[in-house]
Design an enzyme around this catalytic site. Sequence first.
Site, PDB file in Angstrom:
ATOM      1  N   ASP A  72      -4.991   8.084   3.538  1.00  0.00           N
ATOM      2  CA  ASP A  72      -4.458   6.775   3.896  1.00  0.00           C
ATOM      3  C   ASP A  72      -5.323   6.182   5.011  1.00  0.00           C
ATOM      4  O   ASP A  72      -5.944   6.923   5.769  1.00  0.00           O
ATOM      5  CB  ASP A  72      -3.013   6.989   4.385  1.00  0.00           C
ATOM      6  CG  ASP A  72      -2.289   5.680   4.587  1.00  0.00           C
ATOM      7  OD1 ASP A  72      -2.711   4.660   4.008  1.00  0.00           O
ATOM      8  OD2 ASP A  72      -1.293   5.676   5.338  1.00  0.00           O
ATOM      9  N   GLU A  73      -5.360   4.877   5.132  1.00  0.00           N
ATOM     10  CA  GLU A  73      -6.113   4.200   6.203  1.00  0.00           C
ATOM     11  C   GLU A  73      -7.552   4.719   6.282  1.00  0.00           C
ATOM     12  O   GLU A  73      -8.048   5.052   7.352  1.00  0.00           O
ATOM     13  CB  GLU A  73      -5.432   4.416   7.573  1.00  0.00           C
ATOM     14  CG  GLU A  73      -3.977   4.012   7.636  1.00  0.00           C
ATOM     15  CD  GLU A  73      -3.771   2.519   7.848  1.00  0.00           C
ATOM     16  OE1 GLU A  73      -4.719   1.726   7.658  1.00  0.00           O
ATOM     17  OE2 GLU A  73      -2.636   2.154   8.187  1.00  0.00           O
ATOM     18  N   ARG A  78       0.147 -10.205  10.549  1.00  0.00           N
ATOM     19  CA  ARG A  78       1.432  -9.584  10.912  1.00  0.00           C
ATOM     20  C   ARG A  78       2.599 -10.519  10.662  1.00  0.00           C
ATOM     21  O   ARG A  78       3.746 -10.093  10.565  1.00  0.00           O
ATOM     22  CB  ARG A  78       1.468  -9.183  12.406  1.00  0.00           C
ATOM     23  CG  ARG A  78       0.471  -8.121  12.858  1.00  0.00           C
ATOM     24  CD  ARG A  78       0.449  -6.932  11.981  1.00  0.00           C
ATOM     25  NE  ARG A  78      -0.635  -7.017  11.010  1.00  0.00           N
ATOM     26  CZ  ARG A  78      -0.710  -6.293   9.919  1.00  0.00           C
ATOM     27  NH1 ARG A  78       0.239  -5.419   9.641  1.00  0.00           N
ATOM     28  NH2 ARG A  78      -1.716  -6.425   9.073  1.00  0.00           N
ATOM     29  N   LYS A 118       0.806  -1.205   0.000  1.00  0.00           N
ATOM     30  CA  LYS A 118       0.000   0.000   0.000  1.00  0.00           C
ATOM     31  C   LYS A 118       0.849   1.269   0.000  1.00  0.00           C
ATOM     32  O   LYS A 118       0.608   2.189  -0.786  1.00  0.00           O
ATOM     33  CB  LYS A 118      -0.899   0.001   1.244  1.00  0.00           C
ATOM     34  CG  LYS A 118      -1.761   1.222   1.374  1.00  0.00           C
ATOM     35  CD  LYS A 118      -2.352   1.297   2.757  1.00  0.00           C
ATOM     36  CE  LYS A 118      -1.251   1.590   3.756  1.00  0.00           C
ATOM     37  NZ  LYS A 118      -1.798   1.928   5.090  1.00  0.00           N
ATOM     38  N   THR A 119       1.860   1.306   0.865  1.00  0.00           N
ATOM     39  CA  THR A 119       2.686   2.504   0.954  1.00  0.00           C
ATOM     40  C   THR A 119       3.427   2.747  -0.349  1.00  0.00           C
ATOM     41  O   THR A 119       3.549   3.880  -0.810  1.00  0.00           O
ATOM     42  CB  THR A 119       3.678   2.386   2.117  1.00  0.00           C
ATOM     43  OG1 THR A 119       2.952   2.000   3.283  1.00  0.00           O
ATOM     44  CG2 THR A 119       4.364   3.704   2.395  1.00  0.00           C
ATOM     45  N   GLN A 155      -9.332  -4.317   7.980  1.00  0.00           N
ATOM     46  CA  GLN A 155      -8.455  -3.899   9.071  1.00  0.00           C
ATOM     47  C   GLN A 155      -9.023  -2.713   9.839  1.00  0.00           C
ATOM     48  O   GLN A 155      -8.282  -1.966  10.491  1.00  0.00           O
ATOM     49  CB  GLN A 155      -7.064  -3.571   8.538  1.00  0.00           C
ATOM     50  CG  GLN A 155      -6.348  -4.785   7.982  1.00  0.00           C
ATOM     51  CD  GLN A 155      -4.928  -4.478   7.590  1.00  0.00           C
ATOM     52  OE1 GLN A 155      -4.068  -4.261   8.430  1.00  0.00           O
ATOM     53  NE2 GLN A 155      -4.679  -4.435   6.286  1.00  0.00           N
TER      54      GLN A 155
END
Length: 679
Positions: free
Chosen positions: A225-226, A635, A38-39, A256
């Site tokens: 973002d997010e 994770r 994503k980043t 998430q």
Amino acid sequence: MIMHRQMAHSSTLNPAQRKAVETTDGRVLILAGAGSGKTSVLTHRIAHLLSHHQVPPQAILALTFTNKAASEMRHRIASLVDSKLARHLTLCTFHSFCMQVLRKEIERLGYTSAFTLYDEKDVKRLVQHMARHMLEHEGSLPSLEPTLAKISAAKNRGESVLTVGELATWHDRFSAELYERLQGCMRAYNAVDFDSLLSLTNQLFEEFPDVLTRYQNRYQYIMIDEYQDTNPTQYRLASLLSAKHHNLCVVGDDDQSIYGWRGAEIQHILQFEAPSIIKLEQNYRSTPTILHAANAVIRHNKERHDKELWSHAEPGELIELFHAPNDADEASAIVQRMIKLHERERIPWKEIAVLYRSNALSRPLEIALIEAVWQKEGQWVRGIPYQVFGGTELYERSEIKDLIAYLKTISNPLDEEALLRIINLPRRGISDQTLDLITKTNRQTNIPLFSVLEGLAKADPQFDHLSQQLSNRAHAGIKSFVQLLQKYQTLFAPSTSSPRALHTSLKEFLQEIDYEKAIADDVKSDKMRSFKWENVLHCVENLRNYEEEMLEKDTSPSLVDFLSTTMLDRDQWTHRDQSFREDQVNLMTFHSAKGLEFTACFLAGLEDHIIPHEKSLLETGVEEERRLMYVAITRAKRFLYMSMARHRKRMGQEAESAPSRFLFEIPKDLIKIVPWKIA
DNA sequence: CGTCAGCGGGTTTTT
DNA sequence: CCCGCTGACG
């Protein structure tokens, strides 16, 4: 132009990522699964706008939730394009964006630009004071918990009045009244809290269309973002800002969304209308085994965009699951396996994490880590290095809070909450009784507290009546307090003829009030004394660093700006100099693990009542708990361990617990059930 | 002004 | 059961 399409920097992207980068105009929804790069996409997208579409950096706005995300993105963009371009992007958190806007424009709303920022604790303290004042004739205070919860919920929705249940009960009406007074008080104190940073910005934009138009014109491209974590106020802000150019790109993962209890609305990402919806499902982090488990769990949720993580990699190790008799055994079983991973698989400690639903579960793990015996370079040693995330932070410490309160009072004397905190610190003979008398005058006359103090100090006849009631000692104390503040108001004032470093003034200030002695008088143990003093010096160091940074950026530093930067970036207190890269095992909650990855993860305490947490089931529901489980699973890169205890102390009592219902949602062939005792 | 006992509360947390 | 806060007392 055509040649540029194959620019080196975007050649590493997969087709979906590339589409996300190149779909620049209009509303765009990028559903970025865990570990899907994503980043990378966001940074390449911004780089693409800059170098391919020649969008000036000033016209791009990218909003994140954390400073960490913002600075990481800025660094990565700087490595893709001319770093001068990167510097002029507006890339920051929602909160610091609003802070920047309000510092310039807040006077339209009746505050001064020197307003101070309150954190949650400050607001709580103020609410307590106000409640006590409102109910001073009643015997005891009602519990403020429900009131604070209602106020905080209203703030997250951007509502400035409470309309809960038509104000049916006495408590509802009390809460509503308190909320109203709280806002009046914050205004009088020239103070703003984290939530109103956002809602005041919206208010500004709504009441002053000319201001809004300026910002709308400037920001042609907006990215968030997010997005699954946006609350209604943030949603509103994004809508307002993008209403002119309509180039709004939101990135996030509904699976998430784990901050519903804090006001985040998953509906924002579920219902985002966009002609282009791009799904990033290829995962670069975990083994297919881990991904299958994660997919299988999250599939049980109804409220979600359909998607599935996949990877080309080899299937990898099975997930190991064990059931220990109690929490101490569970912890030592985890640590045993950890040592095995470290010694046999050569996994560095820092690539190992133990994740749990709530902080209370960390205790037994810490004990097991401290007692563990392992071989380091052939030598037997005791204790595995570890760090626990989210303990009592430096900025919560009283010596720091006091110092900050001093600086707040200096930069904004209207901030009575701060003023009252330090007026008698170090002790200068201003007792609670004296203070009572003064605040009474202050309330009756509506004259700011600091002005009353100033009046008393220079024997203004207006306060003669009050003055007569005060002791000589109190008089002297007030006088020296006022003089002290006035002196440092001048010294810290921006752009005086002799530019003086702020940290120099701060050092002088600390000396003048003899803060070291004040701390020494307050604390018994020598160890604590030096610890506290070191924290204070750390604070001076922060100010110095801040000044250096500002000078590098060619911006003039100011105390006001330092304070808000400090309040808005708490990382600078924790991870700046110390240990971030040290080789330590990480202990943290599922929530704090979001966004991180580790070669090996241990998910501890996977018991029903813990995950899903029974209280949470009633409030945010089972789906959010399942998302939390999903976040935890995703994770892990290569090794995933899951464990639980048959017996665990709960509220003092020993109680039996059942395995988490989510464990039954993972296909059996992905799991290897192992005895808790290692062979 | 500082210390201690009694009470309530105990999920997650960034800005 | 263990923690932190409040309020009373010295």
